[in-house]
Write a protein that holds these residues in place. Sequence first.
Motif, PDB file in Angstrom:
ATOM      1  N   PHE A   1     -12.274  40.117  33.232  1.00  0.00           N
ATOM      2  CA  PHE A   1     -12.913  40.048  34.380  1.00  0.00           C
ATOM      3  C   PHE A   1     -11.974  39.257  35.507  1.00  0.00           C
ATOM      4  O   PHE A   1     -11.970  40.175  36.522  1.00  0.00           O
ATOM      5  CB  PHE A   1     -14.242  39.365  34.327  1.00  0.00           C
ATOM      6  CG  PHE A   1     -15.474  39.835  33.644  1.00  0.00           C
ATOM      7  CD1 PHE A   1     -15.516  41.449  33.794  1.00  0.00           C
ATOM      8  CD2 PHE A   1     -16.536  39.233  33.018  1.00  0.00           C
ATOM      9  CE1 PHE A   1     -16.715  41.991  32.896  1.00  0.00           C
ATOM     10  CE2 PHE A   1     -17.591  40.006  32.250  1.00  0.00           C
ATOM     11  CZ  PHE A   1     -17.733  41.237  32.484  1.00  0.00           C
TER      12      PHE A   1
ATOM     13  N   ARG B   1     -11.924  43.977  35.890  1.00  0.00           N
ATOM     14  CA  ARG B   1     -12.668  44.893  35.195  1.00  0.00           C
ATOM     15  C   ARG B   1     -14.045  44.464  35.715  1.00  0.00           C
ATOM     16  O   ARG B   1     -14.314  43.389  35.752  1.00  0.00           O
ATOM     17  CB  ARG B   1     -12.855  44.974  33.801  1.00  0.00           C
ATOM     18  CG  ARG B   1     -11.459  45.413  33.151  1.00  0.00           C
ATOM     19  CD  ARG B   1     -11.783  46.990  32.904  1.00  0.00           C
ATOM     20  NE  ARG B   1     -10.545  47.463  32.207  1.00  0.00           N
ATOM     21  CZ  ARG B   1     -10.503  48.634  31.674  1.00  0.00           C
ATOM     22  NH1 ARG B   1     -11.487  49.371  31.467  1.00  0.00           N
ATOM     23  NH2 ARG B   1      -9.424  49.093  31.027  1.00  0.00           N
ATOM     24  N   ASP B   2     -15.047  45.620  36.199  1.00  0.00           N
ATOM     25  CA  ASP B   2     -16.313  45.202  36.501  1.00  0.00           C
ATOM     26  C   ASP B   2     -17.440  45.354  35.259  1.00  0.00           C
ATOM     27  O   ASP B   2     -18.660  44.587  35.342  1.00  0.00           O
ATOM     28  CB  ASP B   2     -16.759  46.292  37.423  1.00  0.00           C
ATOM     29  CG  ASP B   2     -16.055  46.077  38.636  1.00  0.00           C
ATOM     30  OD1 ASP B   2     -15.819  44.971  39.117  1.00  0.00           O
ATOM     31  OD2 ASP B   2     -15.918  46.817  39.459  1.00  0.00           O
ATOM     32  N   ARG B   3     -17.137  46.077  34.270  1.00  0.00           N
ATOM     33  CA  ARG B   3     -17.964  46.364  33.255  1.00  0.00           C
ATOM     34  C   ARG B   3     -16.976  46.427  32.076  1.00  0.00           C
ATOM     35  O   ARG B   3     -16.159  47.046  31.756  1.00  0.00           O
ATOM     36  CB  ARG B   3     -18.720  47.427  33.383  1.00  0.00           C
ATOM     37  CG  ARG B   3     -19.867  47.683  32.401  1.00  0.00           C
ATOM     38  CD  ARG B   3     -20.576  48.813  33.047  1.00  0.00           C
ATOM     39  NE  ARG B   3     -21.891  49.045  32.292  1.00  0.00           N
ATOM     40  CZ  ARG B   3     -22.659  50.218  32.360  1.00  0.00           C
ATOM     41  NH1 ARG B   3     -22.231  51.325  33.044  1.00  0.00           N
ATOM     42  NH2 ARG B   3     -23.786  50.349  31.464  1.00  0.00           N
TER      43      ARG B   3
ATOM     44  N   GLN C   1     -27.068  49.211  25.880  1.00  0.00           N
ATOM     45  CA  GLN C   1     -27.126  50.528  26.489  1.00  0.00           C
ATOM     46  C   GLN C   1     -27.498  51.855  25.742  1.00  0.00           C
ATOM     47  O   GLN C   1     -28.124  52.560  26.420  1.00  0.00           O
ATOM     48  CB  GLN C   1     -25.666  50.916  27.004  1.00  0.00           C
ATOM     49  CG  GLN C   1     -24.866  49.824  27.885  1.00  0.00           C
ATOM     50  CD  GLN C   1     -25.614  49.709  29.018  1.00  0.00           C
ATOM     51  OE1 GLN C   1     -25.784  50.746  29.993  1.00  0.00           O
ATOM     52  NE2 GLN C   1     -26.342  48.421  29.365  1.00  0.00           N
TER      53      GLN C   1
ATOM     54  N   SER D   1     -23.052  46.666  27.013  1.00  0.00           N
ATOM     55  CA  SER D   1     -22.187  46.467  28.041  1.00  0.00           C
ATOM     56  C   SER D   1     -22.402  45.115  28.489  1.00  0.00           C
ATOM     57  O   SER D   1     -23.562  44.525  28.372  1.00  0.00           O
ATOM     58  CB  SER D   1     -22.576  47.592  29.063  1.00  0.00           C
ATOM     59  OG  SER D   1     -23.715  47.276  29.738  1.00  0.00           O
TER      60      SER D   1
ATOM     61  N   SER E   1     -21.507  43.079  32.128  1.00  0.00           N
ATOM     62  CA  SER E   1     -21.307  43.539  33.523  1.00  0.00           C
ATOM     63  C   SER E   1     -20.810  42.108  34.213  1.00  0.00           C
ATOM     64  O   SER E   1     -21.429  40.974  33.754  1.00  0.00           O
ATOM     65  CB  SER E   1     -22.497  44.122  34.334  1.00  0.00           C
ATOM     66  OG  SER E   1     -22.618  45.288  33.843  1.00  0.00           O
ATOM     67  N   HIS E   2     -19.856  42.220  34.997  1.00  0.00           N
ATOM     68  CA  HIS E   2     -19.200  41.139  35.713  1.00  0.00           C
ATOM     69  C   HIS E   2     -20.172  40.805  36.968  1.00  0.00           C
ATOM     70  O   HIS E   2     -20.612  41.571  37.627  1.00  0.00           O
ATOM     71  CB  HIS E   2     -17.989  41.132  36.438  1.00  0.00           C
ATOM     72  CG  HIS E   2     -17.205  40.221  36.656  1.00  0.00           C
ATOM     73  ND1 HIS E   2     -16.920  40.252  38.387  1.00  0.00           N
ATOM     74  CD2 HIS E   2     -16.918  38.886  36.346  1.00  0.00           C
ATOM     75  CE1 HIS E   2     -16.376  38.907  38.614  1.00  0.00           C
ATOM     76  NE2 HIS E   2     -16.429  38.271  37.513  1.00  0.00           N
ATOM     77  N   THR E   3     -20.605  39.568  36.882  1.00  0.00           N
ATOM     78  CA  THR E   3     -21.398  38.849  37.952  1.00  0.00           C
ATOM     79  C   THR E   3     -20.847  37.666  38.604  1.00  0.00           C
ATOM     80  O   THR E   3     -20.322  36.853  38.038  1.00  0.00           O
ATOM     81  CB  THR E   3     -22.714  38.596  37.288  1.00  0.00           C
ATOM     82  OG1 THR E   3     -22.588  37.379  36.455  1.00  0.00           O
ATOM     83  CG2 THR E   3     -23.603  39.685  37.060  1.00  0.00           C
TER      84      THR E   3
END
Length: 169
Positions: A117, A122-124, A148, A164, A166-168
Amino acid sequence: MQVITERLCIRPLMHDDIDWIHFLCIQTHVKKYLFDNRTVSRSWAEVAIANSQLSFTRERFGLWLLCRLTTLRPLGFCGFYYFSAIAEPQLIYVIHPSEQTQGYATEAAQAVVQYAFSTLRRDRLFANVHGQNLAARRVLEKLGAQIQQHPAASQPNPHLVQYSISHTD
């Protein structure tokens, strides 16, 4: 590119690691969940490490050896790897059975996910795990991963659960 955590030294796999990686991958528990009970050859470890080194050169990620920080003794590997039927690199973590249940997989996975991240932007991220590997699934849940896709008979590997992360911000 080495990563240090509270208890681990995490560094890219090297050619010198082939025998140890092969030894780890032929352990019954590892074979069951990672290789569908197939025994992989030493040449599989050679190819996996060569592919990882190439991936580090091209994309700045691959497979890292996990060593206990105090002794530098190997206890597993973790990172991102391209599996043949899947387009995205997959998060993977493997801990020697004698070292499991001590939080090493979570610690290592958190470190490489953070690397993906923050450094790779990377976003995911994705991970596929054997549906019966409850320990691996718990690690992903601790990382905030979401399911998923559940196993389906129509999938190439119907026992895999796809997650998955995800970047938060």
